[in-house]
Design a protein around this motif. Structure first.
Motif, mmCIF file in Angstrom:
data_model
loop_
_atom_site.group_PDB
_atom_site.id
_atom_site.type_symbol
_atom_site.label_atom_id
_atom_site.label_comp_id
_atom_site.label_asym_id
_atom_site.label_seq_id
_atom_site.Cartn_x
_atom_site.Cartn_y
_atom_site.Cartn_z
ATOM 1 N N TYR A 135 0.428 3.688 -2.996
ATOM 2 C CA TYR A 135 -0.843 4.428 -2.951
ATOM 3 C C TYR A 135 -0.749 5.614 -1.989
ATOM 4 C CZ TYR A 135 -5.541 5.716 -1.598
ATOM 5 O OH TYR A 135 -6.663 6.438 -1.305
ATOM 6 N N SER A 150 0.811 -1.220 0.000
ATOM 7 C CA SER A 150 0.000 0.000 0.000
ATOM 8 C C SER A 150 0.845 1.271 0.000
ATOM 9 C CB SER A 150 -0.928 0.015 1.207
ATOM 10 O OG SER A 150 -0.185 0.018 2.402
ATOM 11 N N ARG A 174 -4.069 2.120 -5.716
ATOM 12 C CA ARG A 174 -4.782 1.547 -4.574
ATOM 13 C C ARG A 174 -4.824 0.025 -4.729
ATOM 14 N NH1 ARG A 174 -8.171 3.954 -1.013
ATOM 15 N NH2 ARG A 174 -9.473 2.557 0.174
ATOM 16 N N GLN A 198 -1.087 9.483 -2.855
ATOM 17 C CA GLN A 198 -2.152 10.246 -2.214
ATOM 18 C C GLN A 198 -1.596 11.478 -1.497
ATOM 19 O OE1 GLN A 198 -5.589 9.516 -2.295
ATOM 20 N NE2 GLN A 198 -5.722 11.568 -1.465
ATOM 21 N N ASP A 241 -5.834 6.766 -6.979
ATOM 22 C CA ASP A 241 -6.470 5.457 -6.815
ATOM 23 C C ASP A 241 -5.931 4.422 -7.800
ATOM 24 O OD1 ASP A 241 -7.987 6.132 -4.650
ATOM 25 O OD2 ASP A 241 -9.769 6.651 -5.825
#
Length: 130
Positions: free
Chosen positions: A53, A50, A122, A57, A119
């Motif tokens: 991501y 993760s 993601r 972000q 995303d």
């Protein structure tokens, strides 16, 4: 230390040419907060793969703040990359796996800073609270 201070000051002056100082600093501080939140999520998330991501972000959120946020995101991201590369080299040697992971993180950061949807990075099954 003087060289680092000079580089930071010069990049700051280059970034403030069209904006007033107050809004630039405000955006930069808010961008630092966005990147701090993303890094905290990297540390606390138990979801595998993760980190890209969260890096995307954090850079996306900082870039949405304005030129000061973009400047802070670039500065913090490049500093993280250099420190991580330095530590990885001395802890793990010249590992190709570490280099590939670092390059993919850099691509995710650039993707987020460009204003594109984070995303894309993601992972499947990630909880919605992130």
């Amino acid at each position: 230390m003087r060289l680092f201070t000079g580089i930071v000051f010069c990049s700051l002056v280059m970034g403030v040419t069209s904006e007033n100082w107050y809004s630039f600093f405000k955006e930069a501080v808010q961008g630092v907060g966005d990147l701090g939140k993303a890094y905290w999520n990297v540390l606390t998330s138990r979801h595998q793969n993760s980190n890209r991501y969260f890096y995307a972000q954090g850079n996306y959120d900082a870039a949405q703040r304005g030129p000061g946020g973009v400047w802070a995101a670039k500065l913090i991201s490049s500093t993280r990359v250099y420190l991580q590369g330095f530590l990885d080299y001395y802890l793990f040697g010249n590992s190709n796996t570490v280099l590939e992971d670092s390059k993919s993180n850099e691509k995710a950061e650039e993707w987020g800073r460009s204003g594109k949807d984070p995303d894309r990075f993601r992972p499947d099954g990630m909880p919605k609270n992130y």
